[in-house]
Enzyme design. Structure first.
Site, mmCIF file in Angstrom:
data_model
loop_
_atom_site.group_PDB
_atom_site.id
_atom_site.type_symbol
_atom_site.label_atom_id
_atom_site.label_comp_id
_atom_site.label_asym_id
_atom_site.label_seq_id
_atom_site.Cartn_x
_atom_site.Cartn_y
_atom_site.Cartn_z
ATOM 1 N N ALA A 149 0.828 -1.218 0.000
ATOM 2 C CA ALA A 149 0.000 0.000 0.000
ATOM 3 C C ALA A 149 0.864 1.270 0.000
ATOM 4 C CB ALA A 149 -0.961 -0.051 1.176
ATOM 5 N N HIS A 150 0.197 2.394 0.100
ATOM 6 C CA HIS A 150 0.828 3.711 -0.062
ATOM 7 C C HIS A 150 2.023 3.935 0.878
ATOM 8 C CE1 HIS A 150 -0.758 5.339 3.712
ATOM 9 N NE2 HIS A 150 -1.772 4.521 3.485
ATOM 10 N N ASP A 151 3.008 4.584 0.348
ATOM 11 C CA ASP A 151 4.162 5.075 1.109
ATOM 12 C C ASP A 151 5.021 3.985 1.747
ATOM 13 O OD1 ASP A 151 3.592 7.947 0.762
ATOM 14 O OD2 ASP A 151 1.798 7.483 1.932
#
Ligand SMILES: CC(C)(COP(=O)(O)OP(=O)(O)OC[C@H]1O[C@@H](n2cnc3c(N)ncnc32)[C@H](O)[C@@H]1OP(=O)(O)O)[C@@H](O)C(=O)NCCC(=O)NCCS
Length: 229
Positions: A149-151
């Site tokens: 997922a993000h980051d």
């Protein structure tokens, strides 16, 4: 160079090798074949094994590394379908030093959203997802149904078994192995969840806290694996 080569980017007369001929390699070859086999170019698809045990697997030739480098080819590409990250690193550096080019592979059902960077030699099996703003190192494996997922920040030679849920702002260091169905709790930009270098997260673990380098954790919530005796 773009992250994933399209069929038309591959030179006529190239040979594309999947290092390994075990179960995982047999799962990866169809990803390669579907992407590149019917390009109209004369491409040769082979399994590479240190010591071939059969001459063919699932209709594809199995060749030794020596034979792979001796094949008459306009260019040599390879990916490594071996979960052992140390073996993967050794093979990767050797093949690159011998002039073969790492070929990142993604199943047609893999999805990549926004502003991700992915290192060379990556492998994304069916139904994997990388959402946005993730940074992933070299020779990453995402087995079926895994997501990043993000980051997230993922090091080199990291391995995800099937159905790993890697939520946002998780940092995973080089050579970590995340087992089937493990869930990694989201961190934050200020305080990412960290999985240390070479750590192993067992299948089904729910990781809620940082995992030190080299540790083996299992269970829900994940704790260091206690060995008897
Ligand atoms: C955690 C792991 C690395 C430990 O492997 P190992 O060192 O060979 O451990 P063992 O099989 O000897 O098991 C040791 C003990 O831990 C337990 N155990 C092993 N894995 C476990 C897990 N994921 N969760 C909970 N307990 C686990 C075993 O039942 C055993 O318990 P016991 O001592 O009470 O009998 C491994 O079991 C694992 O989860 N690997 C990931 C597998 C995977 O995802 N494969 C994907 C293939 S594509």
């Amino acid at each position: 160079m773009r992250q994933f080569l399209a069929a038309n980017d591959i030179e006529n007369g190239a040979v594309l090798g999947i290092y390994g001929a075990g179960g995982f390699a047999r799962e990866v070859m169809p990803i390669l074949a579907r992407r590149f086999k019917d390009t109209g170019h004369a491409l040769k698809l082979v399994f590479i094994e240190t010591e071939p045990k059969a001459s063919q697997v699932n209709g594809y030739p199995v060749v030794s590394e020596e034979a792979f480098f001796a094949l008459d080819a306009s260019k040599r590409y390879f990916n490594i379908a071996i979960a052992d990250s140390k073996a993967r690193e050794t093979i990767a550096e050797r093949c690159i030093s011998r002039g073969a080019a790492p070929l990142s592979l993604a199943s047609h059902s893999a999805d990549f959203l926004d502003a991700n960077t992915i290192g060379e030699g990556a492998l994304f099996c069916a139904n994997t997802v990388v959402t946005s703003n993730a940074r992933i190192g070299r020779f990453f494996h995402a087995n079926i149904y895994s997501y990043v997922a993000h980051d997230c920040v993922i090091g080199d030679f990291v391995t995800f078994a099937p159905r790993v849920s890697c939520n946002g702002n998780v940092h995973i260091e080089d050579h970590a192995y995340i087992g089937t169905g493990a869930v990694l709790k989201q961190g934050s930009l200020e305080r990412p969840l960290r999985i240390g270098k070479g750590a192993i997260v067992g299948m089904g673990a729910v990781v809620t806290k940082d995992v030190p380098a080299g540790a083996v954790v299992v269970g829900n919530p994940a704790r260091p694996l206690e060995r008897k005796g």
